[in-house]
Design a protein around this motif. Sequence first.
Motif, PDB file in Angstrom:
ATOM      1  N   ARG A 129       0.844  -1.201   0.000  1.00 56.90           N
ATOM      2  CA  ARG A 129       0.000   0.000   0.000  1.00 56.90           C
ATOM      3  C   ARG A 129       0.873   1.243   0.000  1.00 56.90           C
ATOM      4  NH1 ARG A 129      -3.796   0.665   4.984  1.00 56.90           N
ATOM      5  NH2 ARG A 129      -1.814   1.144   5.948  1.00 56.90           N
ATOM      6  N   PRO A 130       0.618   2.193  -0.899  1.00 62.70           N
ATOM      7  CA  PRO A 130       1.373   3.456  -0.889  1.00 62.70           C
ATOM      8  C   PRO A 130       1.160   4.200   0.428  1.00 62.70           C
ATOM      9  CG  PRO A 130       0.148   3.229  -2.942  1.00 62.70           C
ATOM     10  CD  PRO A 130      -0.302   2.131  -2.033  1.00 62.70           C
ATOM     11  N   LYS A 131       2.159   4.968   0.824  1.00 60.79           N
ATOM     12  CA  LYS A 131       2.102   5.666   2.102  1.00 60.79           C
ATOM     13  C   LYS A 131       0.906   6.599   2.202  1.00 60.79           C
ATOM     14  CE  LYS A 131       6.119   6.577   4.880  1.00 60.79           C
ATOM     15  NZ  LYS A 131       7.330   7.341   5.074  1.00 60.79           N
ATOM     16  N   LYS A 132       0.626   7.328   1.118  1.00 60.06           N
ATOM     17  CA  LYS A 132      -0.466   8.303   1.161  1.00 60.06           C
ATOM     18  C   LYS A 132      -1.847   7.639   1.223  1.00 60.06           C
ATOM     19  CE  LYS A 132      -0.560   9.086  -3.842  1.00 60.06           C
ATOM     20  NZ  LYS A 132      -0.437  10.131  -4.872  1.00 60.06           N
ATOM     21  N   CYS A 133      -1.890   6.323   1.035  1.00 58.95           N
ATOM     22  CA  CYS A 133      -3.172   5.617   1.097  1.00 58.95           C
ATOM     23  C   CYS A 133      -3.514   5.157   2.510  1.00 58.95           C
ATOM     24  CB  CYS A 133      -3.164   4.426   0.142  1.00 58.95           C
ATOM     25  SG  CYS A 133      -3.064   4.918  -1.583  1.00 58.95           S
ATOM     26  N   GLY A 134      -2.631   5.399   3.471  1.00 57.89           N
ATOM     27  CA  GLY A 134      -2.913   5.026   4.859  1.00 57.89           C
ATOM     28  C   GLY A 134      -4.136   5.756   5.380  1.00 57.89           C
ATOM     29  N   GLN A 140      -9.670  12.470  -4.419  1.00 55.53           N
ATOM     30  CA  GLN A 140      -8.748  12.138  -5.509  1.00 55.53           C
ATOM     31  C   GLN A 140      -7.707  11.128  -5.048  1.00 55.53           C
ATOM     32  OE1 GLN A 140      -7.388  16.052  -6.468  1.00 55.53           O
ATOM     33  NE2 GLN A 140      -8.861  16.299  -8.147  1.00 55.53           N
ATOM     34  N   VAL A 141      -7.183  11.326  -3.855  1.00 53.88           N
ATOM     35  CA  VAL A 141      -6.203  10.383  -3.310  1.00 53.88           C
ATOM     36  C   VAL A 141      -6.880   9.039  -3.063  1.00 53.88           C
ATOM     37  CG1 VAL A 141      -4.657   9.911  -1.365  1.00 53.88           C
ATOM     38  CG2 VAL A 141      -4.803  12.218  -2.302  1.00 53.88           C
ATOM     39  N   ALA A 143      -9.440   7.773  -4.657  1.00 57.09           N
ATOM     40  CA  ALA A 143      -9.650   7.140  -5.962  1.00 57.09           C
ATOM     41  C   ALA A 143      -8.346   6.537  -6.479  1.00 57.09           C
ATOM     42  CB  ALA A 143     -10.200   8.156  -6.953  1.00 57.09           C
ATOM     43  N   PHE A 144      -7.247   7.278  -6.308  1.00 54.42           N
ATOM     44  CA  PHE A 144      -5.937   6.755  -6.709  1.00 54.42           C
ATOM     45  C   PHE A 144      -5.644   5.455  -5.971  1.00 54.42           C
ATOM     46  CE2 PHE A 144      -1.533   6.293  -5.342  1.00 54.42           C
ATOM     47  CZ  PHE A 144      -0.913   6.061  -6.558  1.00 54.42           C
ATOM     48  N   CYS A 145      -5.908   5.432  -4.683  1.00 52.72           N
ATOM     49  CA  CYS A 145      -5.618   4.241  -3.872  1.00 52.72           C
ATOM     50  C   CYS A 145      -6.449   3.044  -4.327  1.00 52.72           C
ATOM     51  CB  CYS A 145      -5.885   4.545  -2.398  1.00 52.72           C
ATOM     52  SG  CYS A 145      -4.793   5.813  -1.715  1.00 52.72           S
ATOM     53  N   MET A 146      -7.715   3.279  -4.628  1.00 48.49           N
ATOM     54  CA  MET A 146      -8.567   2.181  -5.087  1.00 48.49           C
ATOM     55  C   MET A 146      -8.081   1.637  -6.439  1.00 48.49           C
ATOM     56  SD  MET A 146     -10.599   1.740  -2.631  1.00 48.49           S
ATOM     57  CE  MET A 146     -11.674   0.556  -3.365  1.00 48.49           C
ATOM     58  N   GLU A 147      -7.709   2.533  -7.347  1.00 52.34           N
ATOM     59  CA  GLU A 147      -7.208   2.102  -8.660  1.00 52.34           C
ATOM     60  C   GLU A 147      -5.887   1.354  -8.520  1.00 52.34           C
ATOM     61  OE1 GLU A 147      -7.023   5.598 -11.072  1.00 52.34           O
ATOM     62  OE2 GLU A 147      -9.196   5.881 -11.033  1.00 52.34           O
TER      63      GLU A 147
END
Length: 164
Positions: A129-134, A140-141, A143-147
């Motif tokens: 998991r990317p750090k910003k998805c915590g 927008q973030v 949505a990015f995490c889900m994609e």
Amino acid sequence: MFIRLIALMLMVMSFQSYGAKKECAGLLDKFQNIQSQLKQGQSIKSSASLRKKEDIAREKWWDCENNKTTSSSTSKKKKTYKKKVVKLKKTDKSILEDAPQVFSSNKNIVIKGRFSGDKQLQWLEYYQRPKKCGRPKTTQVFAFCMEDKTEQQNKFEQEYQNNK
């Protein structure tokens, strides 16, 4: 002599207004205390009750500030307050009745993931998991995490099939 009389009248009037302001300060403190309780966040019933108390406290303080403390005006306010209470109770009930039932039965809740068993364990090891998805702060973030997660799942699925 006339000047003394005027000075004496001014002093008496200023003392009366000073005394009234002291009395109003207590009402203002009560009003501000109720407002601070409202800011803390409450349940629907308690916040409605606090709003009623806030309205009454505000009216009492404002009447005190404007020297409008007659018994006839307060009795009229109490009558209008009672009408408001009935209206608020009806709206509270309608809010609670209109709310959807989250759990309509006592069945167990089953949460299924995309993978199960050994494949699920391997997926948990694979997924980064990317750090910003915590804790995504914007949609927008999020949505990015889900994609990103969907892309990683698809890649994992391909690699898992190739390794079998």
